[in-house]
Design a protein around this motif. Structure first.
Motif, PDB file in Angstrom:
ATOM      1  N   PRO A  27       3.987 -11.690   6.624  1.00 18.84           N
ATOM      2  CA  PRO A  27       3.676 -10.415   7.242  1.00 18.84           C
ATOM      3  C   PRO A  27       4.252  -9.220   6.523  1.00 18.84           C
ATOM      4  O   PRO A  27       3.702  -8.131   6.612  1.00 18.84           O
ATOM      5  N   THR A  28       5.361  -9.390   5.809  1.00 14.95           N
ATOM      6  CA  THR A  28       5.970  -8.252   5.139  1.00 14.95           C
ATOM      7  C   THR A  28       5.507  -8.095   3.697  1.00 14.95           C
ATOM      8  O   THR A  28       5.863  -7.136   3.037  1.00 14.95           O
ATOM      9  N   THR A  29       4.679  -9.020   3.202  1.00 13.60           N
ATOM     10  CA  THR A  29       4.218  -8.917   1.828  1.00 13.60           C
ATOM     11  C   THR A  29       2.764  -8.486   1.802  1.00 13.60           C
ATOM     12  O   THR A  29       1.918  -9.133   1.219  1.00 13.60           O
ATOM     13  N   THR A  30       2.488  -7.355   2.443  1.00 10.81           N
ATOM     14  CA  THR A  30       1.122  -6.851   2.503  1.00 10.81           C
ATOM     15  C   THR A  30       0.809  -5.878   1.376  1.00 10.81           C
ATOM     16  O   THR A  30      -0.315  -5.427   1.247  1.00 10.81           O
ATOM     17  N   THR A  31       1.810  -5.556   0.588  1.00 17.43           N
ATOM     18  CA  THR A  31       1.564  -4.639  -0.510  1.00 17.43           C
ATOM     19  C   THR A  31       0.891  -5.348  -1.673  1.00 17.43           C
ATOM     20  O   THR A  31       1.241  -6.455  -2.018  1.00 17.43           O
ATOM     21  N   VAL A  32      -0.092  -4.719  -2.260  1.00 12.21           N
ATOM     22  CA  VAL A  32      -0.794  -5.237  -3.427  1.00 12.21           C
ATOM     23  C   VAL A  32      -0.974  -4.084  -4.398  1.00 12.21           C
ATOM     24  O   VAL A  32      -1.352  -2.987  -4.019  1.00 12.21           O
ATOM     25  N   LYS A  33      -0.667  -4.320  -5.637  1.00 14.32           N
ATOM     26  CA  LYS A  33      -0.841  -3.261  -6.632  1.00 14.32           C
ATOM     27  C   LYS A  33      -2.323  -2.978  -6.805  1.00 14.32           C
ATOM     28  O   LYS A  33      -3.096  -3.847  -7.176  1.00 14.32           O
ATOM     29  N   LYS A  34      -2.715  -1.719  -6.552  1.00 14.13           N
ATOM     30  CA  LYS A  34      -4.116  -1.361  -6.574  1.00 14.13           C
ATOM     31  C   LYS A  34      -4.515  -0.630  -7.864  1.00 14.13           C
ATOM     32  O   LYS A  34      -5.662  -0.275  -8.026  1.00 14.13           O
ATOM     33  N   ASP A  35      -3.530  -0.402  -8.749  1.00 15.96           N
ATOM     34  CA  ASP A  35      -3.839   0.348  -9.964  1.00 15.96           C
ATOM     35  C   ASP A  35      -4.900  -0.352 -10.798  1.00 15.96           C
ATOM     36  O   ASP A  35      -5.777   0.295 -11.383  1.00 15.96           O
ATOM     37  N   SER A  36      -4.819  -1.679 -10.867  1.00 19.59           N
ATOM     38  CA  SER A  36      -5.757  -2.415 -11.700  1.00 19.59           C
ATOM     39  C   SER A  36      -7.112  -2.568 -11.036  1.00 19.59           C
ATOM     40  O   SER A  36      -8.076  -2.959 -11.686  1.00 19.59           O
ATOM     41  N   ASP A  37      -7.208  -2.306  -9.767  1.00 19.57           N
ATOM     42  CA  ASP A  37      -8.467  -2.433  -9.031  1.00 19.57           C
ATOM     43  C   ASP A  37      -8.541  -1.304  -8.012  1.00 19.57           C
ATOM     44  O   ASP A  37      -8.047  -1.426  -6.891  1.00 19.57           O
ATOM     45  N   PRO A  38      -9.158  -0.187  -8.358  1.00 15.30           N
ATOM     46  CA  PRO A  38      -9.185   0.967  -7.450  1.00 15.30           C
ATOM     47  C   PRO A  38      -9.962   0.710  -6.169  1.00 15.30           C
ATOM     48  O   PRO A  38      -9.861   1.496  -5.228  1.00 15.30           O
ATOM     49  N   PHE A  39     -10.742  -0.358  -6.129  1.00 13.35           N
ATOM     50  CA  PHE A  39     -11.543  -0.644  -4.939  1.00 13.35           C
ATOM     51  C   PHE A  39     -10.908  -1.705  -4.044  1.00 13.35           C
ATOM     52  O   PHE A  39     -11.508  -2.117  -3.060  1.00 13.35           O
ATOM     53  N   LEU A  40      -9.703  -2.144  -4.406  1.00 11.65           N
ATOM     54  CA  LEU A  40      -8.998  -3.112  -3.575  1.00 11.65           C
ATOM     55  C   LEU A  40      -8.351  -2.383  -2.395  1.00 11.65           C
ATOM     56  O   LEU A  40      -7.587  -1.432  -2.579  1.00 11.65           O
ATOM     57  N   VAL A  41      -8.660  -2.809  -1.205  1.00 15.79           N
ATOM     58  CA  VAL A  41      -8.143  -2.180   0.016  1.00 15.79           C
ATOM     59  C   VAL A  41      -6.921  -2.958   0.487  1.00 15.79           C
ATOM     60  O   VAL A  41      -7.009  -4.158   0.771  1.00 15.79           O
ATOM     61  N   ALA A  42      -5.787  -2.277   0.543  1.00 12.71           N
ATOM     62  CA  ALA A  42      -4.542  -2.890   1.001  1.00 12.71           C
ATOM     63  C   ALA A  42      -3.764  -1.857   1.792  1.00 12.71           C
ATOM     64  O   ALA A  42      -4.077  -0.655   1.761  1.00 12.71           O
ATOM     65  N   PHE A  43      -2.757  -2.302   2.511  1.00 11.54           N
ATOM     66  CA  PHE A  43      -1.932  -1.369   3.265  1.00 11.54           C
ATOM     67  C   PHE A  43      -1.101  -0.525   2.314  1.00 11.54           C
ATOM     68  O   PHE A  43      -0.577  -1.009   1.310  1.00 11.54           O
ATOM     69  N   ASP A  44      -0.976   0.758   2.644  1.00 13.93           N
ATOM     70  CA  ASP A  44      -0.169   1.663   1.834  1.00 13.93           C
ATOM     71  C   ASP A  44       1.306   1.332   2.005  1.00 13.93           C
ATOM     72  O   ASP A  44       1.744   0.889   3.070  1.00 13.93           O
ATOM     73  N   GLN A  45       2.055   1.532   0.949  1.00 17.19           N
ATOM     74  CA  GLN A  45       3.496   1.298   0.971  1.00 17.19           C
ATOM     75  C   GLN A  45       4.225   2.594   0.660  1.00 17.19           C
ATOM     76  O   GLN A  45       3.744   3.407  -0.131  1.00 17.19           O
TER      77      GLN A  45
END
Length: 500
Positions: A27-45
């Protein structure tokens, strides 16, 4: 291949037997680096208002309390019939075996419900599963109250139990969704307050109803309470499953921008799989976890044995005081208060203590295995209490001493149940509901089977030697498995496998 640092670093292999925990973020590892994929939707950190882990504390407690109250009613119904079984048997022309079946078949339904319902909450979300199971349970519980025949009663009890069983897999999933690991104890402690009352309060209420009115009011009254809970949950329960929230965000972005490439991590993992394939894989996950994950196997046996013994106590406790102490059905039911107090005291003592111990550890040692030390004293407390209960009952000492023994026994059981539940939630992240469903399969099976031999055991051995056998079995089962899990748990988590 290099050994991964944790379960989130494990990549899935292409062969049929794969490392599935790679795809299960905690539950606490919801961050995903979005720089390499601008269309990847993840929770903001570091903060995202839609991320359940970042919800305001009030909202977190709201969904926790809704689950707690819902669990109270569903669990209470599992035992409320116990004092009225003879009355029901006379009215519906049931044999003793059939009347016992009408009580225990509710538990049998909870064997099969969670493995189906838990995975559905990981596809369609927690909200739809909670509301649907609420309505399903209400309908069949009402049918129980109006049952004209024994066949109708037994069938309706099974179907009501099937709907009620959703809480067993749903609760762990939701608590894992919204609470951080360092808050695991406090959230479990609050959640468990009301459901723990349910199993013991059921026979108390049932005893008074059986003596003063028709047994059908047991079902009518609990159905009325369930109807109220449906209304409350509809307006106050919020969707907490992170992947579904992100999926809805991606769909919203696609609609608002006209760009169809927005996607989530889960959709990337699923790839081009069809909806049917995704559904079947989800529905099979609890079975695969139970078959291939030693963590689930060991935790299920540890918690299942205690759960079975709990229902041995609940199914025979009233009979002890009516047969050996000559008390009425109404008064005998009041002794279940000792059961509730033992579990409640453990939840309120063990929960903050578990959080305290976790926070005291250095960050690199804050892992699921750090929950285990609390289980060692619980084993001693549980079986000392069982021996005290059994031998004081055997010598017919004052009832208060028997109640104290049961209090100690159930205090120990609940003290050990908290860390094992937290361990599973910490380990399985987004798939906690499936993991809890796999564990619940064995727990409910033991709760169904153990009471079947309990009356014969106590007749043959008496309460003293009967409980001594249970205590010996508890030590033989618990100590080696707990040591195994504590010593090899981290390695098992890193190597957890499942059929892909």
């Amino acid at each position: 291949m290099a050994t991964p640092k944790n379960q989130d670093d494990i990549s899935a292999a292409p062969d049929p037997v794969t490392v599935e925990l790679a795809n299960i973020p905690t539950p606490t590892t919801t961050t995903v680096k979005k720089d390499s994929d601008p269309f990847l939707v993840a929770f903001d950190q570091p903060y995202d208002a839609e991320n359940p882990i970042d919800w305001p504390t009030g909202r977190k407690w709201m969904v926790t309390d809704v689950l707690s109250a819902t669990g109270f009613n569903r669990i209470m119904v599992s035992t409320i019939m116990a004092p009225a079984l003879s009355t029901i048997a006379n009215e519906l022309n049931m044999s003793s075996a059939e009347s016992a079946m009408s009580l225990s078949i509710y538990l049998l339904a909870t064997v099969f419900g969670p493995p189906l319902i838990g995975p559905l909450s990981e596809i369609y979300g927690r909200t739809v599963v909670l509301h649907s199971s609420n309505v399903w349970f209400l309908v069949w519980n009402i049918v129980c109250g109006f049952a004209p025949t024994k066949g109708t009663l037994i069938a309706a009890r099974f179907l009501a139990g099937f709907g009620a069983s959703a809480i067993y897999s749903l609760a762990g999933g939701v608590l894992g969704d919204v609470w951080r690991p360092e808050q695991r104890g406090s959230s479990l402690g609050v959640y468990l307050i009301i459901p723990l009352l349910g199993a013991a309060v059921g026979p108390i209420i049932g005893g008074f109803m059986a003596a003063r009115t028709t047994w059908r009011w047991m079902f009518w009254a609990t159905s009325a309470f369930q109807a109220v809970m449906i209304l409350v949950s509809y307006f106050s329960f919020h969707e907490s499953y992170g992947p579904l929230i992100l999926q809805r965000r991606a769909q919203r972005l696609c609609k608002e921008t006209g760009e169809s490439r927005y996607h989530t991590r889960g959709e990337t993992i699923d790839g081009n799989r069809s909806a049917v394939t995704i559904l079947m894989r989800a529905l099979s996950r609890p079975v695969r976890l139970l078959l291939f994950h030693p963590i689930i196997q060991v935790s299920a046996v540890l918690s299942g044995f205690n759960y079975g013994i709990l229902y041995v106590v609940l199914s025979t406790f009233s009979a002890l005081f009516t047969s050996q102490y000559g008390q009425s059905v109404e008064i005998s039911g009041l002794h279940y208060i000792a059961c509730s107090l033992g579990e409640l005291a453990a939840s309120q003592v063990g929960a903050p203590w578990m959080d305290y111990l976790y926070k005291r550890l250095p960050a690199h040692k804050q892992n699921p295995e750090s929950r285990m030390p609390l289980m060692f004293p619980s084993i001693i407390i549980t079986w000392v209490g069982a021996l005290m209960y059994g031998w004081t009952a055997a010598y017919r000492l004052h009832w208060i001493v028997v109640d104290i023994g049961v209090f100690i026994m159930l205090f120990g059981m609940q003290l050990g149940g908290l860390p094992i539940t937290a361990y599973v939630i910490d380990t399985y992240g987004e798939h906690t509901s499936s993991a809890m469903a796999a564990q619940q399969f064995l727990k409910s099976l033991m709760a169904f089977l153990f009471p079947l031999f309990a009356p014969s055991m106590y007749v043959a051995l008496g309460y003293g030697w009967g409980n001594s056998v249970l205590a010996l079995g508890g030590l033989v089962v618990s100590v080696p498995l707990l040591i195994f899990l504590w010593k090899y748990g981290a390695r098992l988590r890193a190597k957890a496998i499942s059929t892909k």
